[in-house]
Design an enzyme around this catalytic site. Structure first.
Site, mmCIF file in Angstrom:
data_model
loop_
_atom_site.group_PDB
_atom_site.id
_atom_site.type_symbol
_atom_site.label_atom_id
_atom_site.label_comp_id
_atom_site.label_asym_id
_atom_site.label_seq_id
_atom_site.Cartn_x
_atom_site.Cartn_y
_atom_site.Cartn_z
ATOM 1 N N ARG A 39 66.478 101.381 33.930
ATOM 2 C CA ARG A 39 67.133 101.235 35.241
ATOM 3 C C ARG A 39 67.231 99.771 35.660
ATOM 4 O O ARG A 39 68.296 99.279 36.040
ATOM 5 C CB ARG A 39 66.362 102.048 36.298
ATOM 6 C CG ARG A 39 67.092 102.192 37.610
ATOM 7 C CD ARG A 39 66.903 101.048 38.590
ATOM 8 N NE ARG A 39 65.526 100.911 39.026
ATOM 9 C CZ ARG A 39 65.084 99.902 39.753
ATOM 10 N NH1 ARG A 39 65.890 98.916 40.110
ATOM 11 N NH2 ARG A 39 63.813 99.834 40.109
ATOM 12 N N ASN A 75 60.825 93.343 35.936
ATOM 13 C CA ASN A 75 59.434 93.707 36.224
ATOM 14 C C ASN A 75 58.522 93.023 35.223
ATOM 15 O O ASN A 75 58.954 92.616 34.137
ATOM 16 C CB ASN A 75 59.223 95.210 36.037
ATOM 17 C CG ASN A 75 59.818 96.051 37.145
ATOM 18 O OD1 ASN A 75 59.924 97.242 37.009
ATOM 19 N ND2 ASN A 75 60.218 95.437 38.233
ATOM 20 N N CYS A 81 66.676 92.131 40.242
ATOM 21 C CA CYS A 81 67.541 92.676 41.297
ATOM 22 C C CYS A 81 68.770 91.782 41.464
ATOM 23 O O CYS A 81 68.645 90.587 41.720
ATOM 24 C CB CYS A 81 66.775 92.771 42.611
ATOM 25 S SG CYS A 81 67.814 93.363 43.952
ATOM 26 N N HIS A 103 54.776 97.016 42.220
ATOM 27 C CA HIS A 103 56.053 96.806 41.516
ATOM 28 C C HIS A 103 56.241 95.284 41.479
ATOM 29 O O HIS A 103 56.713 94.671 42.438
ATOM 30 C CB HIS A 103 57.164 97.507 42.301
ATOM 31 C CG HIS A 103 58.536 97.314 41.742
ATOM 32 N ND1 HIS A 103 59.168 98.259 40.979
ATOM 33 C CD2 HIS A 103 59.406 96.276 41.848
ATOM 34 C CE1 HIS A 103 60.374 97.823 40.636
ATOM 35 N NE2 HIS A 103 60.541 96.614 41.153
ATOM 36 N N HIS A 126 57.506 91.601 39.874
ATOM 37 C CA HIS A 126 58.510 90.919 39.042
ATOM 38 C C HIS A 126 57.900 89.636 38.479
ATOM 39 O O HIS A 126 57.063 88.997 39.117
ATOM 40 C CB HIS A 126 59.770 90.615 39.864
ATOM 41 C CG HIS A 126 60.649 91.812 40.024
ATOM 42 N ND1 HIS A 126 61.864 91.931 39.396
ATOM 43 C CD2 HIS A 126 60.465 92.969 40.710
ATOM 44 C CE1 HIS A 126 62.405 93.108 39.702
ATOM 45 N NE2 HIS A 126 61.578 93.751 40.504
HETATM 46 N N1 COA Z 1 76.941 106.593 43.986
HETATM 47 C C1 COA Z 1 78.266 106.436 43.720
HETATM 48 N N2 COA Z 1 79.127 105.844 44.565
HETATM 49 C C2 COA Z 1 78.633 105.436 45.755
HETATM 50 C C3 COA Z 1 77.267 105.586 46.095
HETATM 51 C C4 COA Z 1 76.415 106.187 45.150
HETATM 52 N N3 COA Z 1 75.108 106.337 45.375
HETATM 53 N N4 COA Z 1 77.094 105.081 47.321
HETATM 54 C C5 COA Z 1 78.279 104.633 47.740
HETATM 55 N N5 COA Z 1 79.206 104.846 46.791
HETATM 56 C C6 COA Z 1 80.614 104.497 46.859
HETATM 57 C C7 COA Z 1 81.305 105.211 47.987
HETATM 58 O O1 COA Z 1 81.816 106.452 47.571
HETATM 59 C C8 COA Z 1 82.385 104.225 48.358
HETATM 60 O O2 COA Z 1 83.431 104.325 47.431
HETATM 61 P P1 COA Z 1 84.982 104.204 47.900
HETATM 62 O O3 COA Z 1 85.127 102.809 48.407
HETATM 63 O O4 COA Z 1 85.739 104.457 46.635
HETATM 64 O O5 COA Z 1 85.169 105.227 48.953
HETATM 65 C C9 COA Z 1 81.731 102.880 48.147
HETATM 66 O O6 COA Z 1 80.706 103.105 47.175
HETATM 67 C C10 COA Z 1 81.112 102.306 49.401
HETATM 68 O O7 COA Z 1 80.337 103.298 50.012
HETATM 69 P P2 COA Z 1 79.485 103.085 51.348
HETATM 70 O O8 COA Z 1 78.831 104.354 51.727
HETATM 71 O O9 COA Z 1 80.357 102.401 52.362
HETATM 72 O O10 COA Z 1 78.340 102.176 50.841
HETATM 73 P P3 COA Z 1 78.038 100.692 51.187
HETATM 74 O O11 COA Z 1 79.180 99.831 50.791
HETATM 75 O O12 COA Z 1 77.523 100.613 52.572
HETATM 76 O O13 COA Z 1 76.857 100.384 50.145
HETATM 77 C C11 COA Z 1 74.976 101.195 48.908
HETATM 78 C C12 COA Z 1 75.592 100.995 50.265
HETATM 79 C C13 COA Z 1 73.517 101.508 49.045
HETATM 80 C C14 COA Z 1 75.681 102.361 48.248
HETATM 81 C C15 COA Z 1 75.244 99.989 48.034
HETATM 82 O O14 COA Z 1 74.835 98.855 48.762
HETATM 83 C C16 COA Z 1 74.521 100.028 46.741
HETATM 84 O O15 COA Z 1 74.733 100.913 45.911
HETATM 85 N N6 COA Z 1 73.646 99.054 46.510
HETATM 86 C C17 COA Z 1 72.910 98.976 45.263
HETATM 87 C C18 COA Z 1 71.642 98.254 45.462
HETATM 88 C C19 COA Z 1 70.839 98.215 44.180
HETATM 89 O O16 COA Z 1 71.068 98.939 43.238
HETATM 90 N N7 COA Z 1 69.851 97.323 44.164
HETATM 91 C C20 COA Z 1 69.017 97.143 43.028
HETATM 92 C C21 COA Z 1 67.865 98.085 42.972
HETATM 93 S S1 COA Z 1 66.816 98.044 44.360
#
Ligand code: COA
Length: 324
Positions: free
Chosen positions: A16, A265, A254, A221, A223
């Protein structure tokens, strides 16, 4: 050595963590190959994928295929990461189709609100509401909510050093929510997301959390951003911590940590080696894991940070010394 635990549990997060930051693209089959190889090393818990937005994390655009494709080895807990309801619903869908994932509820916060916004596009108020909504879904699906986690618990590249009082305040907020909603939290995960911890701060934060919530277990956890990962894990062990997240070969980091070379990690095989050399049981076959670390390097196509994977374990060195 009487202050050290006799056994520690190492939770592998390399797949992951790793594939969320690698530029790639990395073939789905190779991601699955890494997970299957990890399953043969004695690890008891592996985080196999990330159900986050593929727009935010393109490396996990194939998370559904990876989860469908890897071989389940009996006795290993395979789990996935999600950070919002959509991700949780994806995991539930797989579970309904018989994925056999280890589903446990985790409520989370961060000590830095700026990082929370960068990572998940929400602030503290929204987060409490979102965590509450997720708890409802866990309860509707009979998923135990056992973990409370806090990211950037030791420092943040956006906001600077983090006070212990902030960690306690933010944890208290989500633990109060959990209690209000009838969850029996079992442990707290303290994440050094950006590599700000040192052995003294690990002892300070672990000590403060334990003093406030003596009934809760603690997971670290860590890093290895600035090379202190192993030293910090050792400090945790001296405080009696027995649960650690780690990443094979030191994979990962991250993407939202404001660090160009964000490190993963603490390296799993290096941590397991430390433990085994000191007589602390991990259940891991370190020699086999070194081979998997080398495989990970082949999969990502560039050198990885682990030490043991380059130097070799002492198994061969001891045999060579004996034969000489
Ligand atoms: N899986 C798949 N698609 C997702 C999703 C998920 N879990 N969450 C959101 N999306 C998609 C939505 O469907 C939307 O798609 P669209 O534009 O085609 O309609 C788009 O992403 C934005 O969705 P929204 O709900 O507005 O999310 P956001 O833009 O506010 O983002 C997170 C919030 C949490 C989804 C996003 O910031 C994220 O995935 N961050 C990842 C952080 C990460 O992995 N960090 C490292 C580990 S800690």
């Amino acid at each position: 050595m009487s202050d050290l635990p006799s056994k520690v549990h190492i939770h592998e997060e390399g797949p992951r963590e790793g594939f969320q930051i690698e530029k790639g693209p990395i073939a789905t089959a190779r991601k699955i190959e890494l997970i299957d190889a990890l399953s043969e090393t004695g690890l008891e818990k592996i985080q196999v994928a990330s159900f986050v937005s593929p727009k935010a994390v393109p490396g996990w655009v194939d998370a559904d295929e990876v989860v469908k494709g890897f071989k389940r080895k009996p006795g290993i807990n395979y789990h996935v990461l999600w950070l919002n309801e959509k991700g949780l619903q994806r995991a539930l869908m797989h579970q309904k189709e018989g994925a056999g994932l280890d589903m446990f509820g985790s409520i989370s916060t961060t000590a830095s609100e700026t990082f929370m916004r960068k990572n998940t596009n929400r602030g503290y108020d929204d987060n409490v509401r979102i965590q509450g909504n997720q708890i409802k879904i866990y309860q509707e699906n009979n998923i135990p909510v056992v973990r409370a986690s806090i990211m950037t618990a030791f420092g943040c590249n956006y906001e600077g050093p983090v006070e212990v009082a902030t960690v306690i305040k933010r944890l208290a907020e989500i633990l109060a929510l959990a209690e209000e909603m009838g969850c029996a939290i079992e442990y707290v995960s303290l994440a050094d997301t950006m590599g700000w911890a040192n052995p003294a701060s690990v002892k300070r934060v672990v000590g403060a959390v334990r003093e406030k919530w003596p009934e809760l277990g603690i997971n670290l956890h860590l890093h290895d951003t600035r090379g202190l990962g192993i030293a910090n894990a050792y400090a945790g062990m001296q405080m009696g911590v027995t649960e650690f997240d780690s990443a094979v070969a030191g994979l990962g980091g991250c993407p939202f940590a404001a660090l160009k070379g964000a490190a993963g990690n603490v390296c799993t095989e290096d941590l397991a080696f430390l433990c085994e050399e000191m007589g602390i049981e991990t259940g891991i076959d370190v020699d086999k894991l070194v081979e998997v670390a080398q495989l990970a390097e082949d999969i990502v196509g560039h050198p990885l940070a682990g030490s043991l994977m380059h130097a070799g374990t002492l198994t061969a060195a001891r045999a060579a010394a004996k034969a000489a």
